[in-house]
Design a protein around this motif. Structure first.
Motif, PDB file in Angstrom:
ATOM      1  N   GLN A  76       0.829  -1.202   0.000  1.00 52.23           N
ATOM      2  CA  GLN A  76       0.000   0.000   0.000  1.00 52.23           C
ATOM      3  C   GLN A  76       0.870   1.262   0.000  1.00 52.23           C
ATOM      4  OE1 GLN A  76      -3.241   0.289  -0.386  1.00 52.23           O
ATOM      5  NE2 GLN A  76      -3.479  -1.920  -0.521  1.00 52.23           N
ATOM      6  N   ALA A  77       1.941   1.239   0.784  1.00 52.07           N
ATOM      7  CA  ALA A  77       2.850   2.385   0.826  1.00 52.07           C
ATOM      8  C   ALA A  77       3.504   2.596  -0.526  1.00 52.07           C
ATOM      9  CB  ALA A  77       3.902   2.176   1.905  1.00 52.07           C
ATOM     10  N   ARG A  78       3.887   1.509  -1.178  1.00 54.80           N
ATOM     11  CA  ARG A  78       4.516   1.610  -2.492  1.00 54.80           C
ATOM     12  C   ARG A  78       3.534   2.186  -3.514  1.00 54.80           C
ATOM     13  NH1 ARG A  78       4.639  -0.773  -7.152  1.00 54.80           N
ATOM     14  NH2 ARG A  78       3.245  -2.453  -6.572  1.00 54.80           N
ATOM     15  N   LEU A  79       2.295   1.700  -3.444  1.00 54.48           N
ATOM     16  CA  LEU A  79       1.287   2.213  -4.373  1.00 54.48           C
ATOM     17  C   LEU A  79       0.994   3.690  -4.124  1.00 54.48           C
ATOM     18  CD1 LEU A  79      -1.214  -0.778  -4.510  1.00 54.48           C
ATOM     19  CD2 LEU A  79       0.372  -0.027  -6.290  1.00 54.48           C
ATOM     20  N   ALA A  80       0.936   4.090  -2.850  1.00 56.62           N
ATOM     21  CA  ALA A  80       0.689   5.494  -2.529  1.00 56.62           C
ATOM     22  C   ALA A  80       1.839   6.371  -3.007  1.00 56.62           C
ATOM     23  CB  ALA A  80       0.490   5.650  -1.028  1.00 56.62           C
ATOM     24  N   GLU A  81       3.053   5.882  -2.838  1.00 58.34           N
ATOM     25  CA  GLU A  81       4.231   6.630  -3.286  1.00 58.34           C
ATOM     26  C   GLU A  81       4.237   6.750  -4.812  1.00 58.34           C
ATOM     27  OE1 GLU A  81       8.864   5.587  -3.370  1.00 58.34           O
ATOM     28  OE2 GLU A  81       8.011   5.659  -1.337  1.00 58.34           O
ATOM     29  N   ALA A  83       1.598   6.686  -6.711  1.00 61.37           N
ATOM     30  CA  ALA A  83       0.514   7.579  -7.106  1.00 61.37           C
ATOM     31  C   ALA A  83       0.903   9.046  -6.881  1.00 61.37           C
ATOM     32  CB  ALA A  83      -0.753   7.249  -6.334  1.00 61.37           C
ATOM     33  N   ALA A  84       1.744   9.314  -5.886  1.00 65.09           N
ATOM     34  CA  ALA A  84       2.143  10.681  -5.573  1.00 65.09           C
ATOM     35  C   ALA A  84       3.161  11.221  -6.576  1.00 65.09           C
ATOM     36  CB  ALA A  84       2.724  10.748  -4.167  1.00 65.09           C
ATOM     37  N   LYS A  85       3.892  10.340  -7.234  1.00 65.56           N
ATOM     38  CA  LYS A  85       4.881  10.781  -8.217  1.00 65.56           C
ATOM     39  C   LYS A  85       4.160  11.333  -9.438  1.00 65.56           C
ATOM     40  CE  LYS A  85       8.654   7.548  -7.437  1.00 65.56           C
ATOM     41  NZ  LYS A  85       9.410   6.451  -8.059  1.00 65.56           N
ATOM     42  N   PRO A  86       4.738  12.353 -10.058  1.00 62.47           N
ATOM     43  CA  PRO A  86       4.118  12.824 -11.300  1.00 62.47           C
ATOM     44  C   PRO A  86       4.262  11.753 -12.373  1.00 62.47           C
ATOM     45  CG  PRO A  86       6.161  13.994 -10.865  1.00 62.47           C
ATOM     46  CD  PRO A  86       5.894  13.119  -9.688  1.00 62.47           C
ATOM     47  N   LYS A  87       3.253  11.657 -13.213  1.00 65.25           N
ATOM     48  CA  LYS A  87       3.249  10.642 -14.251  1.00 65.25           C
ATOM     49  C   LYS A  87       4.324  10.981 -15.275  1.00 65.25           C
ATOM     50  CE  LYS A  87       0.284   8.684 -17.749  1.00 65.25           C
ATOM     51  NZ  LYS A  87      -0.967   8.832 -18.465  1.00 65.25           N
ATOM     52  N   GLU A  88       5.060   9.990 -15.708  1.00 59.85           N
ATOM     53  CA  GLU A  88       6.072  10.215 -16.738  1.00 59.85           C
ATOM     54  C   GLU A  88       5.350  10.446 -18.065  1.00 59.85           C
ATOM     55  OE1 GLU A  88       9.153   7.318 -16.976  1.00 59.85           O
ATOM     56  OE2 GLU A  88       9.416   7.235 -14.812  1.00 59.85           O
ATOM     57  N   ARG A  89       5.821  11.441 -18.755  1.00 62.27           N
ATOM     58  CA  ARG A  89       5.152  11.774 -20.009  1.00 62.27           C
ATOM     59  C   ARG A  89       5.939  11.182 -21.162  1.00 62.27           C
ATOM     60  NH1 ARG A  89       3.081  17.879 -19.726  1.00 62.27           N
ATOM     61  NH2 ARG A  89       5.177  18.507 -19.324  1.00 62.27           N
ATOM     62  N   THR A  90       5.221  10.866 -22.207  1.00 60.45           N
ATOM     63  CA  THR A  90       5.857  10.288 -23.389  1.00 60.45           C
ATOM     64  C   THR A  90       6.530  11.393 -24.190  1.00 60.45           C
ATOM     65  OG1 THR A  90       3.881  10.519 -24.728  1.00 60.45           O
ATOM     66  CG2 THR A  90       4.123   8.460 -23.498  1.00 60.45           C
ATOM     67  N   ALA A  91       7.320  10.981 -25.135  1.00 57.67           N
ATOM     68  CA  ALA A  91       8.047  11.941 -25.975  1.00 57.67           C
ATOM     69  C   ALA A  91       7.076  12.810 -26.772  1.00 57.67           C
ATOM     70  CB  ALA A  91       8.988  11.195 -26.914  1.00 57.67           C
ATOM     71  N   GLU A  92       5.979  12.208 -27.249  1.00 58.37           N
ATOM     72  CA  GLU A  92       5.010  12.986 -28.032  1.00 58.37           C
ATOM     73  C   GLU A  92       4.357  14.054 -27.165  1.00 58.37           C
ATOM     74  OE1 GLU A  92       4.518   9.464 -27.916  1.00 58.37           O
ATOM     75  OE2 GLU A  92       5.766   9.168 -29.684  1.00 58.37           O
ATOM     76  N   GLU A  93       4.040  13.710 -25.903  1.00 61.14           N
ATOM     77  CA  GLU A  93       3.421  14.679 -24.995  1.00 61.14           C
ATOM     78  C   GLU A  93       4.382  15.829 -24.706  1.00 61.14           C
ATOM     79  OE1 GLU A  93       0.411  11.885 -22.386  1.00 61.14           O
ATOM     80  OE2 GLU A  93       2.503  12.080 -21.757  1.00 61.14           O
ATOM     81  N   LEU A  94       5.650  15.502 -24.496  1.00 60.19           N
ATOM     82  CA  LEU A  94       6.652  16.535 -24.242  1.00 60.19           C
ATOM     83  C   LEU A  94       6.799  17.457 -25.450  1.00 60.19           C
ATOM     84  CD1 LEU A  94       9.387  14.426 -22.408  1.00 60.19           C
ATOM     85  CD2 LEU A  94       7.847  16.111 -21.400  1.00 60.19           C
ATOM     86  N   LYS A  95       6.830  16.867 -26.666  1.00 55.30           N
ATOM     87  CA  LYS A  95       6.964  17.670 -27.887  1.00 55.30           C
ATOM     88  C   LYS A  95       5.744  18.574 -28.077  1.00 55.30           C
ATOM     89  CE  LYS A  95       8.079  17.237 -32.762  1.00 55.30           C
ATOM     90  NZ  LYS A  95       7.096  18.098 -33.360  1.00 55.30           N
ATOM     91  N   ALA A  96       4.558  18.031 -27.795  1.00 61.46           N
ATOM     92  CA  ALA A  96       3.336  18.826 -27.950  1.00 61.46           C
ATOM     93  C   ALA A  96       3.328  19.986 -26.960  1.00 61.46           C
ATOM     94  CB  ALA A  96       2.106  17.940 -27.749  1.00 61.46           C
ATOM     95  N   ALA A  97       3.780  19.781 -25.721  1.00 64.46           N
ATOM     96  CA  ALA A  97       3.827  20.850 -24.722  1.00 64.46           C
ATOM     97  C   ALA A  97       4.833  21.919 -25.134  1.00 64.46           C
ATOM     98  CB  ALA A  97       4.184  20.275 -23.353  1.00 64.46           C
TER      99      ALA A  97
END
Length: 110
Positions: A76-81, A83-97
């Motif tokens: 549960q602690a691992r899952l909570a940790e 979930a708290a991390k920002p989601k890694e974005r894909t290369a396409e998402e980074l390029k679009a931003a």
């Protein structure tokens, strides 16, 4: 007055033989153990062994339950940790931003 005379080997050997004979007489004079008493003792020993086995099984089950709870808490602690991390974005998402920021700067300059 006569002094203390230390016993010789023969005297010590005779005393030891008399002590052994006395102990043997005492043992022979002891009545034999009743079979009912032996059966009762065996039953008590079996009950005691059964109680100890149950106690060991309960302790083992408690230990396993505690370990499972600890594993669950760690998961549960691992899952909570996670979930708290920002989601890694894909290369396409980074390029679009990046493209959106570039377009916004260009729009401000005009």
């Amino acid at each position: 007055m006569a002094g203390y005379k230390e016993p010789g080997f023969q005297d010590r050997q005779k005393a030891a033989m008399e002590a052994r004979a006395k102990a043997l007489e005492k043992l022979k004079a002891k009545p034999p153990v009743d079979p009912e008493v032996l059966a009762e003792r065996a039953a008590k020993a079996a009950e005691r062994e059964k109680a100890q086995a149950e106690k060991r099984a309960a302790a083992k089950a408690e230990k396993e339950a505690k370990a499972a709870a600890e594993r669950e808490a760690a998961e549960q602690a691992r899952l909570a940790e996670e979930a708290a991390k920002p989601k890694e974005r894909t290369a396409e998402e980074l390029k679009a931003a990046r493209d959106a920021r570039y377009a916004a700067r260009k729009a401000r300059k005009k």
